[in-house]
Scaffold this active site. Structure first.
Site, PDB file in Angstrom:
ATOM      1  CG  ASP A 122      -2.166   1.000   0.979  1.00  0.00           C
ATOM      2  OD1 ASP A 122      -1.756   2.215   1.187  1.00  0.00           O
ATOM      3  OD2 ASP A 122      -3.253   0.541   1.222  1.00  0.00           O
ATOM      4  CG  HIS A 194      -8.989  -3.396  -2.535  1.00  0.00           C
ATOM      5  ND1 HIS A 194     -10.155  -2.721  -3.220  1.00  0.00           N
ATOM      6  CD2 HIS A 194      -8.697  -2.515  -1.452  1.00  0.00           C
ATOM      7  CE1 HIS A 194     -10.373  -1.810  -2.538  1.00  0.00           C
ATOM      8  NE2 HIS A 194      -9.710  -1.458  -1.622  1.00  0.00           N
ATOM      9  CB  ILE A 195      -7.649  -8.847   0.672  1.00  0.00           C
ATOM     10  CG1 ILE A 195      -9.046  -9.650   0.200  1.00  0.00           C
ATOM     11  CG2 ILE A 195      -7.433  -9.130   2.184  1.00  0.00           C
ATOM     12  CD1 ILE A 195      -8.705 -11.182   0.150  1.00  0.00           C
TER      13      ILE A 195
END
Length: 208
Positions: A122, A194-195
């Site tokens: 991220d 998304h996870i």
């Protein structure tokens, strides 16, 4: 280290020496200790998880500086809520930022790739380790609530990959958290399933 001494310690040292200002000595010592603590945390995380992104370094610096984790997380949460509301109000784009990462149009730090999914760090981490797992072909899975029984194998694979990569990142012993945001109330800002996988710090409960 030399750059730090030049930019911070040396000017303050000269000022303290000139003015014989004792409180400044204490402040200077605190700055040096803070710098050392920050550097040590970055070195430790680097050893365990590899090179750090700018976001991860910023996270560790804020923690070492005593910045409130709760305040930082709440600020990030408010930002995500705003993005989610804007995304829900807008027409769904044909291509999301994740589609462009999959096609390599946008660079990302990819830490896992197979025929079905992609995992990457991220760019705005909320923990020392924070990465995403996404399906390469979105199909109807712009959000989890669109899933049907036929999507079960894909969903299971995404969760398995999340666990596998988390262990590779050194999170197997202390654990980690999976997060899937769905829709505006779930603060989903990108309509491509998304996870989020977060770890390497103590996470609080309830999440928000």
């Amino acid at each position: 280290k030399n750059e730090f001494l030049t930019s911070l310690v040396l000017p303050r040292y000269v000022w303290c020496l000139h003015h014989r200002h004792m409180p400044c000595w204490a402040s200077l010592r605190q700055a040096i200790l803070l710098r050392s603590a920050t550097a040590e945390r970055i070195r430790t995380t680097y050893r365990h998880h590899g090179p750090l992104t700018c976001g991860q370094q910023g996270f560790l610096v804020s923690r070492a500086a005593g910045t409130s984790t709760t305040s930082s997380v709440m600020a990030a949460s408010n930002d995500e809520v705003t993005k989610a509301q804007e995304a829900a109000a807008a027409s769904p784009p044909e291509m999301t930022i994740f589609d462009k990462i999959i096609s390599k149009e946008i660079p990302a730090t990819i830490i896992h790739e197979d025929d079905t999914c992609l995992a990457f760090r991220d760019v705005s981490p909320q923990a020392p380790v924070h990465f995403l797992v996404i399906p390469k072909v979105k199909g109807r899975l712009s959000r989890l609530s669109n899933a049907e029984e036929g999507d079960a194998p894909l969903l299971g694979h995404l969760v398995y990959v999340a666990s596998k990569v988390a262990k590779q990142e050194g999170l197997g012993q202390d654990g980690f958290r999976l997060v899937i945001n769905d829709g505006p109330n779930g603060s989903q800002s990108v309509y491509h399933l998304h996870i989020h996988v977060l770890g390497a710090r103590q996470l609080t409960w309830p999440p928000g």
